[in-house]
Design an enzyme around this catalytic site. Structure first.
Site, PDB file in Angstrom:
ATOM      1  N   LYS A  22       0.952  -1.335   0.184  1.00  0.00           N
ATOM      2  CA  LYS A  22      -0.423   0.054   0.437  1.00  0.00           C
ATOM      3  C   LYS A  22       1.215   1.414   0.054  1.00  0.00           C
ATOM      4  O   LYS A  22       0.882   1.993  -1.126  1.00  0.00           O
ATOM      5  CB  LYS A  22      -0.659   0.217   1.363  1.00  0.00           C
ATOM      6  CG  LYS A  22      -1.742   1.370   1.633  1.00  0.00           C
ATOM      7  CD  LYS A  22      -2.410   1.353   2.390  1.00  0.00           C
ATOM      8  CE  LYS A  22      -1.703   1.642   4.280  1.00  0.00           C
ATOM      9  NZ  LYS A  22      -1.805   2.792   3.974  1.00  0.00           N
ATOM     10  N   ASN A  23       2.053   1.339   1.257  1.00  0.00           N
ATOM     11  CA  ASN A  23       2.389   2.728   0.893  1.00  0.00           C
ATOM     12  C   ASN A  23       3.771   3.111   0.226  1.00  0.00           C
ATOM     13  O   ASN A  23       4.365   4.028  -0.391  1.00  0.00           O
ATOM     14  CB  ASN A  23       3.172   2.306   2.799  1.00  0.00           C
ATOM     15  CG  ASN A  23       1.655   2.854   3.595  1.00  0.00           C
ATOM     16  OD1 ASN A  23       0.974   2.948   2.706  1.00  0.00           O
ATOM     17  ND2 ASN A  23       2.432   2.858   4.747  1.00  0.00           N
ATOM     18  N   CYS A 117      -5.787  12.352  12.778  1.00  0.00           N
ATOM     19  CA  CYS A 117      -6.535  10.766  12.530  1.00  0.00           C
ATOM     20  C   CYS A 117      -6.285   9.648  13.951  1.00  0.00           C
ATOM     21  O   CYS A 117      -5.792  10.844  15.270  1.00  0.00           O
ATOM     22  CB  CYS A 117      -6.310   9.539  11.450  1.00  0.00           C
ATOM     23  SG  CYS A 117      -4.048   9.185  12.465  1.00  0.00           S
ATOM     24  N   ARG A 122      -0.577  14.422  12.799  1.00  0.00           N
ATOM     25  CA  ARG A 122      -0.567  14.035  11.616  1.00  0.00           C
ATOM     26  C   ARG A 122       0.604  15.359  10.886  1.00  0.00           C
ATOM     27  O   ARG A 122      -0.459  15.922  10.172  1.00  0.00           O
ATOM     28  CB  ARG A 122      -1.509  13.679  11.384  1.00  0.00           C
ATOM     29  CG  ARG A 122      -1.690  11.748  12.166  1.00  0.00           C
ATOM     30  CD  ARG A 122      -0.528  11.252  11.314  1.00  0.00           C
ATOM     31  NE  ARG A 122       0.133  10.447  10.811  1.00  0.00           N
ATOM     32  CZ  ARG A 122      -0.574   9.641   9.970  1.00  0.00           C
ATOM     33  NH1 ARG A 122      -1.938   8.541  10.365  1.00  0.00           N
ATOM     34  NH2 ARG A 122       0.243   9.207   8.784  1.00  0.00           N
ATOM     35  N   ASP A 309       4.715   0.267  12.222  1.00  0.00           N
ATOM     36  CA  ASP A 309       3.031   0.176  11.711  1.00  0.00           C
ATOM     37  C   ASP A 309       3.039  -1.758  11.689  1.00  0.00           C
ATOM     38  O   ASP A 309       2.125  -1.812  11.185  1.00  0.00           O
ATOM     39  CB  ASP A 309       2.962  -0.128   9.942  1.00  0.00           C
ATOM     40  CG  ASP A 309       3.104   1.463   9.964  1.00  0.00           C
ATOM     41  OD1 ASP A 309       3.084   1.639   8.449  1.00  0.00           O
ATOM     42  OD2 ASP A 309       2.403   2.084  10.780  1.00  0.00           O
ATOM     43  N   ARG A 401      -8.787  -0.919   4.118  1.00  0.00           N
ATOM     44  CA  ARG A 401      -7.912   0.119   4.115  1.00  0.00           C
ATOM     45  C   ARG A 401      -6.935   0.077   3.334  1.00  0.00           C
ATOM     46  O   ARG A 401      -6.420   0.161   2.490  1.00  0.00           O
ATOM     47  CB  ARG A 401      -7.963   1.539   5.112  1.00  0.00           C
ATOM     48  CG  ARG A 401      -9.070   2.221   5.083  1.00  0.00           C
ATOM     49  CD  ARG A 401      -8.527   3.502   6.029  1.00  0.00           C
ATOM     50  NE  ARG A 401      -7.499   4.123   5.345  1.00  0.00           N
ATOM     51  CZ  ARG A 401      -6.602   4.539   5.829  1.00  0.00           C
ATOM     52  NH1 ARG A 401      -6.694   5.628   6.993  1.00  0.00           N
ATOM     53  NH2 ARG A 401      -5.317   6.046   5.444  1.00  0.00           N
TER      54      ARG A 401
HETATM   55  C1  EPZ Z   1       4.125   6.904   6.580  1.00  0.00           C
HETATM   56  O1  EPZ Z   1       2.793   8.646   7.099  1.00  0.00           O
HETATM   57  C2  EPZ Z   1       2.634   6.065   6.390  1.00  0.00           C
HETATM   58  N1  EPZ Z   1       1.641   5.733   5.497  1.00  0.00           N
HETATM   59  C3  EPZ Z   1       2.004   5.863   7.836  1.00  0.00           C
HETATM   60  O2  EPZ Z   1       2.023   4.498   7.143  1.00  0.00           O
HETATM   61  C4  EPZ Z   1       3.253   5.574   8.580  1.00  0.00           C
HETATM   62  O3  EPZ Z   1       2.818   4.908   9.801  1.00  0.00           O
HETATM   63  C5  EPZ Z   1       4.325   6.491   8.442  1.00  0.00           C
HETATM   64  O4  EPZ Z   1       5.180   7.149   7.269  1.00  0.00           O
HETATM   65  C6  EPZ Z   1       5.882   6.428   9.091  1.00  0.00           C
HETATM   66  O5  EPZ Z   1       6.259   5.436   9.574  1.00  0.00           O
HETATM   67  C7  EPZ Z   1       1.857   6.045   3.856  1.00  0.00           C
HETATM   68  O6  EPZ Z   1       3.139   5.992   3.507  1.00  0.00           O
HETATM   69  C8  EPZ Z   1       1.271   6.448   3.404  1.00  0.00           C
HETATM   70  P1  EPZ Z   1       5.621  10.605   9.353  1.00  0.00           P
HETATM   71  P2  EPZ Z   1       3.435   9.788   6.745  1.00  0.00           P
HETATM   72  O7  EPZ Z   1       5.234  11.908   8.222  1.00  0.00           O
HETATM   73  O8  EPZ Z   1       4.295  10.324   5.978  1.00  0.00           O
HETATM   74  C9  EPZ Z   1       5.925  13.940  12.346  1.00  0.00           C
HETATM   75  C10 EPZ Z   1      -0.223   2.606   7.549  1.00  0.00           C
HETATM   76  O9  EPZ Z   1      -0.435   2.456   8.497  1.00  0.00           O
HETATM   77  N2  EPZ Z   1       5.471  14.713  11.217  1.00  0.00           N
HETATM   78  O10 EPZ Z   1       6.741   9.730   8.715  1.00  0.00           O
HETATM   79  O11 EPZ Z   1       2.850  10.345   7.382  1.00  0.00           O
HETATM   80  C11 EPZ Z   1       3.793  13.344  12.422  1.00  0.00           C
HETATM   81  O12 EPZ Z   1       3.556  13.969  13.282  1.00  0.00           O
HETATM   82  C12 EPZ Z   1       0.520   4.436   7.759  1.00  0.00           C
HETATM   83  O13 EPZ Z   1       0.404   1.991   6.553  1.00  0.00           O
HETATM   84  C13 EPZ Z   1       5.234  15.746  11.496  1.00  0.00           C
HETATM   85  O14 EPZ Z   1       5.665  16.300  12.821  1.00  0.00           O
HETATM   86  O15 EPZ Z   1       4.267  10.067   8.835  1.00  0.00           O
HETATM   87  C14 EPZ Z   1       5.378  11.434  12.489  1.00  0.00           C
HETATM   88  O16 EPZ Z   1       4.812  12.045  14.366  1.00  0.00           O
HETATM   89  C15 EPZ Z   1      -0.215   4.798   9.310  1.00  0.00           C
HETATM   90  N3  EPZ Z   1       5.521  17.358  10.799  1.00  0.00           N
HETATM   91  C16 EPZ Z   1       6.699  11.566  12.861  1.00  0.00           C
HETATM   92  O17 EPZ Z   1       6.627  12.868  12.153  1.00  0.00           O
HETATM   93  C17 EPZ Z   1       5.463  16.563   9.080  1.00  0.00           C
HETATM   94  O18 EPZ Z   1       5.296  17.611   8.349  1.00  0.00           O
HETATM   95  C18 EPZ Z   1       6.519  10.925  11.380  1.00  0.00           C
HETATM   96  O19 EPZ Z   1       5.115  10.748  10.123  1.00  0.00           O
HETATM   97  C19 EPZ Z   1       5.334  15.497   9.377  1.00  0.00           C
HETATM   98  C20 EPZ Z   1       5.333  14.515   9.660  1.00  0.00           C
END
Ligand code: EPZ
Length: 422
Positions: A22-23, A117, A122, A309, A401
């Site tokens: 998916k990702n 969410c 996020r 995850d 999903r």
């Molecule tokens: C990706 O989400 C994945 N989704 C998530 O998978 C996964 O849990 C996550 O990476 C972490 O590995 C997809 O790839 C579609 P991040 P993403 O930006 O990119 C903070 C699933 O179950 N952050 O790496 O949205 C954020 O709050 C999903 O398939 C900021 O503060 O996650 C988090 O604490 C769930 N500001 C951390 O960084 C930003 O601008 C990591 O978030 C961006 C992120």
């Protein structure tokens, strides 16, 4: 709404084939925006998030065909509106992945803020700050990110304050279209980043450092991919099947996987006592649960660390381990929603801040539960496989999903799982 009824404890037997990731699929599908020609994909998993992505692209003007059983998709971008509306992005936060390609290709975008969410706020501030460093003007007004390229996208030296997967994906795409070189430090190293970067390189991009914390990107004109883009196997689905094998104390043969992407997951499950034989150059794994599971200490971390995850699924397994286990969640601020549900089965879990402590082993008893988010729903299913008696899991749309009919795959392995509408 759909719910699952699971009779436990379950005995699984046989082999399971891993679907496309998916990702990895989501950023690759959104990258079709970069081209004018038809872009083809194969091994695309049949998931609600794929449905949502295609619908979002369609609202922008794209045309697509999706052979769901074959797993092939073709997209003719023909983008007319550079806008990703709230009604779609609120359903799937990954809609933020339209931002990079729209600005790169058209110099403008209006993308809804994803909003929070179940697992956390996020925010996308790292995406926005880095885009501003590249000379892109970005305003956030009335719940939308409005981006505009006044002159050109300029290469920049970007240092992400925290690893961000979709932030790295968006900025990698923008950097391919910048004037001058871009260096991204503290970049995400996930296999999904590598998959996207390799496709971009096949299209003429010049990205080096994929899979390391430092990406060097030079601007290049991109040509559409000649062959269909093949989606790699889903490493989190693979880890979820290891978790299901452990929960049901059943040997399982996992096929169509890529064990090289699972090093931290394999290490953690071997510490639990699980036998894991890597076969066929990593494309298959034989999971052999032990008689006794050992408690362990673990924390989630960006790749190559233990993936957030997989945290919920591992927590369900730790309920069966002898002794006190501790699992620290370091990525998201609210990713223990599954704990209250697991307690309903008799799990002895306490949460202090970002640490969950599990006393085991527990004899779990079936009970009604409610899914709260994608990976939590997988955790509840894993727990139900080891629980005695009947478990009902409501709001199972969360599961659909991100997993291609996990219930059907479980039934094919001998689990007593039925899907009902309640
Ligand atoms: C990706 O989400 C994945 N989704 C998530 O998978 C996964 O849990 C996550 O990476 C972490 O590995 C997809 O790839 C579609 P991040 P993403 O930006 O990119 C903070 C699933 O179950 N952050 O790496 O949205 C954020 O709050 C999903 O398939 C900021 O503060 O996650 C988090 O604490 C769930 N500001 C951390 O960084 C930003 O601008 C990591 O978030 C961006 C992120």
């Amino acid at each position: 709404m759909d719910a699952l009824i699971i009779e436990g404890p379950a005995q699984l037997k046989g082999s399971v084939d891993i679907s496309g990731s998916k990702n990895a699929a989501l950023p690759l599908l959104f990258s079709s925006i970069l081209f004018d020609e038809e872009i083809r994909f194969k091994n695309v998993p049949r998931l609600w998030d794929i449905e949502t992505t295609l619908s979002l692209l369609e609202t922008m003007g794209a045309e697509f065909s999706w052979e769901k059983d074959e797993g092939t998709i073709s997209i003719l971008p023909s983008i007319k509106t550079k806008m990703a509306p709230y009604e779609w992005v609120r359903r799937m936060r990954a809609g933020i992945l339209a931002l990079g390609p729209l600005v790169a290709k058209y110099g403008e975008a209006k993308v809804s803020l994803p909003g929070g969410c179940a697992i956390g706020a996020r925010p996308v501030n790292f995406h926005i700050d880095a885009m501003k460093q590249m000379g892109i003007s970005v305003e956030v007004e009335q719940g939308y990110i409005k981006a505009q390229v006044p002159k050109r996208i300029s290469g920049a030296h970007i240092v992400f304050p925290q690893v961000t997967v979709t932030g790295t994906e968006n900025l990698m795409i923008l950097a391919c279209h910048a004037e001058g070189a871009t260096r991204i430090e503290n970049a995400a190293q996930e296999p999904e980043i590598v998959a996207l970067g390799e496709v971009l390189n096949r299209c003429g991009a010049k990205i080096s450092g994929l899979g390391t914390p430092v990406l060097e990107i030079e601007a290049r004109r991109l040509n559409p991919p000649v062959n269909p883009i093949s989606i790699p196997p889903d490493r989190i689905e693979t880890g979820t099947w290891i978790s299901a094998s452990v929960a049901s104390r059943s040997e399982l043969l996992i096929r169509n996987c890529d064990s090289a992407q699972l090093t931290s997951i394999i290490q953690a499950y071997r510490r639990l006592g699980t036998g894991i034989d890597v076969l066929s150059d990593g494309a298959q794994m034989k999971i052999r649960p032990p008689d006794r599971y050992e408690a362990l200490e673990l924390e989630t971390a960006p790749y190559p660390g233990f993936p957030t995850d997989m945290q919920a699924q591992m927590l369900a397994n730790l309920c069966l381990a002898w002794g006190k286990s501790r699992l620290r969640e370091t990525i998201f601020e609210n990713r223990f929603m599954h704990v209250a549900e697991l307690r309903r089965l008799g799990a002895k879990i306490s949460v202090q801040g970002n640490v969950a402590e599990v006393d085991g082993p527990s004899i779990l008893q079936g009970a009604p539960m409610m899914a709260t988010d994608l990976r939590a729903s997988a955790s509840l299913i894993v727990a139900a496989l080891s629980a005695h008696g009947q478990t009902k899991i409501s709001r199972i749309y969360h599961l659909d999903r991100g997993y291609q009919r996990l219930d059907r795959k479980l039934s094919a392995l001998g689990a007593r799982v039925t899907r009902i509408i309640e």
